[in-house]
Every structure is written in structure tokens, then in C-alpha cells.
Design a protein around this motif. Structure first.
Motif, PDB file in Angstrom:
ATOM      1  N   ALA A 154     -72.578  17.055  -4.720  1.00  0.00           N
ATOM      2  CA  ALA A 154     -72.649  16.797  -3.276  1.00  0.00           C
ATOM      3  C   ALA A 154     -71.427  17.362  -2.552  1.00  0.00           C
ATOM      4  CB  ALA A 154     -72.788  15.303  -3.021  1.00  0.00           C
ATOM      5  N   HIS A 155     -70.223  17.218  -3.162  1.00  0.00           N
ATOM      6  CA  HIS A 155     -69.031  17.799  -2.520  1.00  0.00           C
ATOM      7  C   HIS A 155     -69.245  19.301  -2.298  1.00  0.00           C
ATOM      8  CE1 HIS A 155     -65.947  14.871  -1.778  1.00  0.00           C
ATOM      9  NE2 HIS A 155     -65.991  14.361  -3.011  1.00  0.00           N
ATOM     10  N   VAL A 156     -69.825  19.972  -3.295  1.00  0.00           N
ATOM     11  CA  VAL A 156     -70.084  21.416  -3.173  1.00  0.00           C
ATOM     12  C   VAL A 156     -71.085  21.668  -2.040  1.00  0.00           C
ATOM     13  CG1 VAL A 156     -71.133  23.404  -4.328  1.00  0.00           C
ATOM     14  CG2 VAL A 156     -69.583  21.906  -5.613  1.00  0.00           C
ATOM     15  N   GLY A 177     -59.843  13.325  -5.287  1.00  0.00           N
ATOM     16  CA  GLY A 177     -58.911  12.390  -5.892  1.00  0.00           C
ATOM     17  C   GLY A 177     -59.095  12.302  -7.403  1.00  0.00           C
ATOM     18  N   GLY A 178     -60.291  12.591  -7.889  1.00  0.00           N
ATOM     19  CA  GLY A 178     -60.562  12.454  -9.323  1.00  0.00           C
ATOM     20  C   GLY A 178     -60.903  13.763 -10.012  1.00  0.00           C
ATOM     21  N   HIS A 179     -61.154  14.820  -9.249  1.00  0.00           N
ATOM     22  CA  HIS A 179     -61.607  16.083  -9.846  1.00  0.00           C
ATOM     23  C   HIS A 179     -60.915  17.292  -9.240  1.00  0.00           C
ATOM     24  CE1 HIS A 179     -64.876  13.323 -10.795  1.00  0.00           C
ATOM     25  NE2 HIS A 179     -65.158  14.120 -11.811  1.00  0.00           N
ATOM     26  N   GLY A 203     -55.755  15.790  -6.029  1.00  0.00           N
ATOM     27  CA  GLY A 203     -55.587  14.633  -5.143  1.00  0.00           C
ATOM     28  C   GLY A 203     -54.635  13.609  -5.755  1.00  0.00           C
ATOM     29  N   GLU A 204     -54.731  13.452  -7.083  1.00  0.00           N
ATOM     30  CA  GLU A 204     -53.825  12.520  -7.779  1.00  0.00           C
ATOM     31  C   GLU A 204     -52.383  13.001  -7.663  1.00  0.00           C
ATOM     32  OE1 GLU A 204     -56.241  12.491 -11.396  1.00  0.00           O
ATOM     33  OE2 GLU A 204     -55.242  10.592 -11.869  1.00  0.00           O
ATOM     34  N   ALA A 205     -52.191  14.326  -7.748  1.00  0.00           N
ATOM     35  CA  ALA A 205     -50.836  14.885  -7.634  1.00  0.00           C
ATOM     36  C   ALA A 205     -50.254  14.513  -6.264  1.00  0.00           C
ATOM     37  CB  ALA A 205     -50.866  16.393  -7.822  1.00  0.00           C
ATOM     38  N   TYR A 217     -51.063   4.576   0.323  1.00  0.00           N
ATOM     39  CA  TYR A 217     -52.210   5.242  -0.298  1.00  0.00           C
ATOM     40  C   TYR A 217     -53.337   5.373   0.740  1.00  0.00           C
ATOM     41  CZ  TYR A 217     -56.268   6.161  -3.098  1.00  0.00           C
ATOM     42  OH  TYR A 217     -57.407   6.728  -3.579  1.00  0.00           O
ATOM     43  N   PRO A 218     -54.101   6.472   0.799  1.00  0.00           N
ATOM     44  CA  PRO A 218     -53.907   7.714   0.058  1.00  0.00           C
ATOM     45  C   PRO A 218     -52.826   8.567   0.712  1.00  0.00           C
ATOM     46  CG  PRO A 218     -55.884   7.863   1.417  1.00  0.00           C
ATOM     47  CD  PRO A 218     -55.309   6.493   1.640  1.00  0.00           C
ATOM     48  N   ALA A 219     -51.944   9.119  -0.136  1.00  0.00           N
ATOM     49  CA  ALA A 219     -50.766   9.806   0.395  1.00  0.00           C
ATOM     50  C   ALA A 219     -51.058  11.238   0.835  1.00  0.00           C
ATOM     51  CB  ALA A 219     -49.671   9.792  -0.660  1.00  0.00           C
ATOM     52  N   ALA A 308     -63.889  22.558  -1.112  1.00  0.00           N
ATOM     53  CA  ALA A 308     -64.534  21.290  -0.746  1.00  0.00           C
ATOM     54  C   ALA A 308     -63.787  20.125  -1.378  1.00  0.00           C
ATOM     55  CB  ALA A 308     -65.992  21.316  -1.222  1.00  0.00           C
ATOM     56  N   GLY A 309     -64.174  18.894  -1.012  1.00  0.00           N
ATOM     57  CA  GLY A 309     -63.531  17.691  -1.559  1.00  0.00           C
ATOM     58  C   GLY A 309     -62.386  17.238  -0.666  1.00  0.00           C
ATOM     59  N   GLY A 310     -61.915  16.004  -0.909  1.00  0.00           N
ATOM     60  CA  GLY A 310     -60.903  15.388  -0.052  1.00  0.00           C
ATOM     61  C   GLY A 310     -59.681  16.248   0.206  1.00  0.00           C
ATOM     62  N   SER A 312     -59.454  19.359   0.334  1.00  0.00           N
ATOM     63  CA  SER A 312     -59.732  20.516   1.192  1.00  0.00           C
ATOM     64  C   SER A 312     -59.539  20.157   2.671  1.00  0.00           C
ATOM     65  CB  SER A 312     -61.130  21.087   0.941  1.00  0.00           C
ATOM     66  OG  SER A 312     -62.117  20.200   1.383  1.00  0.00           O
ATOM     67  N   ALA A 313     -59.252  18.877   2.944  1.00  0.00           N
ATOM     68  CA  ALA A 313     -58.882  18.480   4.317  1.00  0.00           C
ATOM     69  C   ALA A 313     -57.429  18.866   4.592  1.00  0.00           C
ATOM     70  CB  ALA A 313     -59.055  16.972   4.494  1.00  0.00           C
ATOM     71  N   ASN A 314     -56.689  19.263   3.547  1.00  0.00           N
ATOM     72  CA  ASN A 314     -55.270  19.596   3.713  1.00  0.00           C
ATOM     73  C   ASN A 314     -55.082  20.848   4.578  1.00  0.00           C
ATOM     74  OD1 ASN A 314     -52.743  21.234   2.526  1.00  0.00           O
ATOM     75  ND2 ASN A 314     -52.378  19.039   2.404  1.00  0.00           N
ATOM     76  N   THR A 341     -63.721  14.730   2.900  1.00  0.00           N
ATOM     77  CA  THR A 341     -63.498  13.479   2.163  1.00  0.00           C
ATOM     78  C   THR A 341     -64.861  12.823   1.914  1.00  0.00           C
ATOM     79  OG1 THR A 341     -63.033  12.519   4.313  1.00  0.00           O
ATOM     80  CG2 THR A 341     -61.137  13.011   2.956  1.00  0.00           C
ATOM     81  N   ASP A 342     -64.869  11.760   1.097  1.00  0.00           N
ATOM     82  CA  ASP A 342     -66.149  11.165   0.710  1.00  0.00           C
ATOM     83  C   ASP A 342     -66.985  10.763   1.922  1.00  0.00           C
ATOM     84  OD1 ASP A 342     -65.579  11.571  -1.889  1.00  0.00           O
ATOM     85  OD2 ASP A 342     -65.067   9.489  -2.362  1.00  0.00           O
ATOM     86  N   ASN A 343     -68.242  11.174   1.901  1.00  0.00           N
ATOM     87  CA  ASN A 343     -69.158  10.877   3.012  1.00  0.00           C
ATOM     88  C   ASN A 343     -70.585  10.978   2.514  1.00  0.00           C
ATOM     89  OD1 ASN A 343     -70.482  13.694   4.022  1.00  0.00           O
ATOM     90  ND2 ASN A 343     -68.503  14.051   3.090  1.00  0.00           N
TER      91      ASN A 343
HETATM   92  O1  KG4 Z   1     -63.107  13.537  -2.088  1.00  0.00           O
HETATM   93  P1  KG4 Z   1     -62.312  12.326  -1.811  1.00  0.00           P
HETATM   94  O2  KG4 Z   1     -62.414  11.702  -0.454  1.00  0.00           O
HETATM   95  O3  KG4 Z   1     -62.591  11.207  -2.853  1.00  0.00           O
HETATM   96  C1  KG4 Z   1     -62.808  11.461  -4.208  1.00  0.00           C
HETATM   97  O4  KG4 Z   1     -63.948  11.795  -4.560  1.00  0.00           O
HETATM   98  O5  KG4 Z   1     -61.800  11.352  -4.939  1.00  0.00           O
HETATM   99  O6  KG4 Z   1     -60.786  12.728  -2.080  1.00  0.00           O
HETATM  100  C2  KG4 Z   1     -59.748  11.826  -1.921  1.00  0.00           C
HETATM  101  C3  KG4 Z   1     -58.440  12.567  -2.169  1.00  0.00           C
HETATM  102  C4  KG4 Z   1     -57.232  11.650  -2.185  1.00  0.00           C
HETATM  103  O7  KG4 Z   1     -56.457  11.953  -3.325  1.00  0.00           O
HETATM  104  C5  KG4 Z   1     -56.491  12.007  -0.897  1.00  0.00           C
HETATM  105  O8  KG4 Z   1     -55.099  11.836  -0.986  1.00  0.00           O
HETATM  106  C6  KG4 Z   1     -56.853  13.465  -0.761  1.00  0.00           C
HETATM  107  O9  KG4 Z   1     -58.216  13.533  -1.128  1.00  0.00           O
HETATM  108  N1  KG4 Z   1     -56.699  13.948   0.617  1.00  0.00           N
HETATM  109  C7  KG4 Z   1     -55.773  14.862   0.976  1.00  0.00           C
HETATM  110  C8  KG4 Z   1     -55.899  15.034   2.373  1.00  0.00           C
HETATM  111  N2  KG4 Z   1     -56.901  14.224   2.820  1.00  0.00           N
HETATM  112  C9  KG4 Z   1     -57.383  13.574   1.719  1.00  0.00           C
HETATM  113  N3  KG4 Z   1     -54.872  15.518   0.236  1.00  0.00           N
HETATM  114  C10 KG4 Z   1     -54.060  16.372   0.882  1.00  0.00           C
HETATM  115  N4  KG4 Z   1     -54.094  16.575   2.219  1.00  0.00           N
HETATM  116  C11 KG4 Z   1     -54.994  15.945   3.001  1.00  0.00           C
HETATM  117  N5  KG4 Z   1     -55.026  16.160   4.312  1.00  0.00           N
END
Ligand code: KG4
Ligand code: ZN
Length: 373
Positions: A154-156, A177-179, A203-205, A217-219, A308-310, A312-314, A341-343
Motif C-alpha cells: 500500500a505504501h508503494v 518506521g519499520g521498513h 525511520g528508526e534511525a 516521538y516520532p522524532a 514512499a513511506g513516512g 518520504s515526508a522528509n 505517513t500511514d493512511n
Molecule cells: O510510514 P509510517 O507513517 O509508519 C510506518 O509504517 O512505520 O512511518 C513512520 C516513520 C517514523 O519513523 C517517523 O519518524 C518518520 O516516518 N517520519 C519522518 C518524517 N515524517 C515521518 N522522518 C523524517 N522526516 C520526516 N518529516
């Protein structure tokens, strides 16, 4: 009396005709049904996402996401990470209002829904159970099909929530956050992982660095913001991992040792250098990600590329990815923030294409904390 005999004779003839031509009659009725559906031209799927700490519901109609509502859980902030037990309890509170809101936003009622899609996994089991149970109950009570969706697929597919959409095949760097994965996407339902992290996810990093720096959190989003006022003046060793795989645990350890040493020399080091530390860590993570993505493009010859994935909002990743794309002649794709991010919007897209493929599941389906890609 004559009239009655005539009537029965006629009825007999009609029944014989129906019997003889029943094959064609059924065919005709079926085609009529298809034509009505085509004219109606509306397939609506309600999607539910509850794999981690966000409760989300969305509706997609004929491939267009028309509502996407998410309730985030702030309860975890004070713990520096998601507390699974608290997450599932919060999902229970949020799920019905969130589904209600998604349906209202779409200007629909439940009767307009043709199928229910849901995240089956991977994720936190207690969180998944809430979404899966809700999806199963709705599908059962409405007598409509159920569609199980893989969260990472779904993220893809978030790339198809809005224009511009990539064409197949394309590469997707999925960072959450996990992948952390590089995926070759051949079609909506046909994709293959070319490389992934052997330890921590990107994301963990971000999140673990945030914890070391005393951030909430989330940082990730906080580091993103703080980095804007900083410079990448600190350097960390780059992990040496074979092929298209990633590693972030070495980076995490070197950040920890770096901070311990610096704080021993100057107890105010973090406060005095917070922006520069965030900027340096962020640029290291983004550099590692884009280096492997470039390698994947060279190996596959694919220049149609998305992120894609959380993570990618960076903002720095988005900007650097675009710059890298211009340098190498890539067509680059980045989903809008709400689909990074998750949606449930992304679950809806995945569910819609599975619907078109007739990929349904039954009421025996169970959530999976780990799920093969
Ligand atoms: O995809 P997601 O919402 O949930 C999972 O499936 O894990 O990703 C969450 C991760 C978290 O580690 C969060 O810190 C990271 O996405 N995240 C970001 C940003 N927005 C969310 N990391 C860096 N910069 C951002 N702007
Ligand atoms: Zn996710």
C-alpha cells in the motif's frame, strides 16, 4: 371456458420458449446487469488502516480517493516510542468515529460501499486486530467482499492516490518506521523487493537519534524541522553493505558514541549544537538512501522512480531526490504528505486494484504481525 384453454395454451408456449432459449435469456439478463453497472460506473471501497499508531479510514471510488481521515495517537509521545497496548486501546476509541468521518466526507452512506479493504499486516498485532475485526464485521453485516492488503504494498501504491502517477515498471524506495526497501513495481499487484535493511529502518534511525537528543516521538518530523536551521558539519561513517541492502544500526551506534564523547567534554553540547546535529544526521541518512537508489537504477536501467513511506515526508529527502533525479534523467514521483505517513488512502488504492483483480479473502482471515511481501 374457451378463453381459459387459450390462456393455458399460450402460457405453455411461453414456458416452452423460455425453456428452449433460457441460455440466451440468462446471458441477456447478465449483460443487462453489466451494462447497468458500467453505466453506473461506480465501484467504491472503504479501507481501514490500523497497523501501528494511526487509525485511518478512506473511500476510493473508481480509482479516485475521495476521503481519507486519520486519527493520530499522541499518548505515545511521552514514552519515546509506540506502546503496543496503548495503541490498540486508542484504535478502539478512534475507529468508529474515523470511519464515520470518512463516509461523511465522501458524501455517502454505508449502502454505497461495494467492498471493505483492510491492512492485514505487517504491524503490531493488537493494533491490526482492531482494524481487521472491524473490517470483517462490516463486510459480514453488509454481505460484501473483504480485501486483505499488505501494508508495504500500500505504501508503494500511494503513488496512485493522486496525479502524477508513475508508469510500470518503476522503482520505489519505501522508507518507514519499520521498513526500508527498494521495490521493483511491475504492476499494481506485482512487485518485488530488490533490497532492504538488514537491521534498523531509516525511520528508526531518525526516531532513535531523536531519543538520544531528548526529542519527542516520532522524532523524524522534529529532526526535519530543526535541521533547516543547521549545517551538516558532523560526519558519520557510511555503512558498507553488499548489493541493494541497507544498514542503519552502525550509524545509530556511531551517533551515540559521538554524542557521549562530545557531552563528556561539554555538557551543553546537544543544546548548543542541536540544529547542526539534526542536519548532519539527516544528511547522512538521506545520502545512504539515495546512493542505493542510484545503484538500483543503474542495475535495472529503470529511470521511473518514486519514494514512499513516512520518511518520504522528509523535506531534505524530497529535495535531494528531485535533484538526484534531474542529474540522472529520472522521472521522479513523491506522494503528497497525507499519503506518505500511514493512511487508509493508500490501503484504498491497493484494495481497489485487488477488487478489479477479484482478489478477495474470506471471514477466516487473520491479522499477521509479520507478512511476506
Ligand atoms: O510510514 P509510517 O507513517 O509508519 C510506518 O509504517 O512505520 O512511518 C513512520 C516513520 C517514523 O519513523 C517517523 O519518524 C518518520 O516516518 N517520519 C519522518 C518524517 N515524517 C515521518 N522522518 C523524517 N522526516 C520526516 N518529516
Ligand atoms: Zn507505514
Amino acid at each position: 371456458m374457451n378463453l381459459l384453454v387459450y390462456y393455458f395454451k399460450m402460457m405453455h408456449k411461453v414456458l416452452l420458449l423460455v425453456y428452449r432459449w433460457q441460455k440466451y435469456l440468462f446471458f441477456f439478463i447478465h449483460q443487462l446487469y453489466n451494462i447497468i453497472n458500467l453505466l453506473k460506473n461506480k465501484i467504491s471501497v472503504l479501507a481501514i488502516e490500523s497497523s501501528c499508531d494511526d487509525t485511518s479510514a478512506a473511500i476510493i471510488t473508481d480509482g479516485v480517493v475521495i476521503s481519507n481521515r486519520t486519527a493520530t495517537q499522541i499518548v505515545h509521545q511521552q514514552y519515546g516510542g509506540v506502546v503496543p497496548e496503548l495503541a490498540s486501546r486508542q484504535h478502539l476509541i478512534h475507529i468508529i468515529p474515523v470511519i464515520d468521518a470518512a463516509i461523511k466526507d465522501a458524501g455517502m452512506d454505508l449502502q454505497n460501499i461495494d467492498a471493505i479493504a483492510f491492512t492485514r499486516g505487517p504491524g503490531l498485532l493488537g493494533s491490526l486486530i482492531v482494524g481487521v475485526s472491524m473490517a470483517k464485521s462490516l463486510a459480514l453485516s453488509m454481505d460484501i467482499p473483504l480485501i486483505a492488503v499488505h501494508h508495504m504494498h500500500a505504501h508503494v501504491l500511494a503513488h496512485f492516490a493522486e496525479e502524477p502517477k508513475p508508469s510500470f515498471p518503476f522503482l520505489c524506495l519505501t522508507v518507514s518506521g519499520g521498513h526500508t526497501q527498494i521495490v521493483k513495481v511491475n504492476d499494481y499487484t506485482d512487485m518485488k523487493v530488490l533490497g532492504s535493511t538488514i537491521d534498523d529502518a531509516a525511520g528508526e534511525a531518525f526516531d532513535k537519534t531523536g531519543k538520544m537528543l531528548g526529542l519527542d516521538y516520532p522524532a523524524g518530523p522534529i529532526i526535519d524541522k530543526l535541521a533547516k536551521a543547521g549545517k551538516p558539519v558532523f560526519h558519520f561513517p557510511e555503512p558498507q553493505v553488499a548489493g541493494l541492502n541497507f544498514s542503519f544500526s552502525g550509524l545509530k551506534t556511531s551517533i551515540l558514541y559521538f554524542l557521549q564523547k562530545a557531552v563528556a567534554e561539554n555538557p551543553n553540547f546537544i543544546q548548543e549544537n542541536l540544529n547542526d546535529i539534526c542536519c548532519s544526521v539527516q544528511s547522512s541518512i538521506v545520502h545512504i538512501l539515495l546512493k542505493k537508489l542510484k545503484k538500483a537504477s543503474e542495475i535495472t536501467g529503470i529511470k521511473e522512480i518514486g519514494i514512499a513511506g513516512g520518511v518520504s515526508a522528509n523535506s531534505y529527502l524530497r529535495q535531494s531526490f528531485d535533484e538526484e533525479g534531474k542529474k540522472h534523467g529520472w522521472n521522479t514521483y513523491i506522494p503528497a504528505f497525507e499519503y506518505c505517513t500511514d493512511n487508509a488512502g493508500m490501503i484504498a488504492v491497493a484494495g481497489y486494484y485487488k477488487f478489479l483483480n477479484g482478489e478477495f479473502c474470506d471471514q477466516n482471515v487473520t491479522p499477521l504481525a509479520r507478512m511476506e511481501f
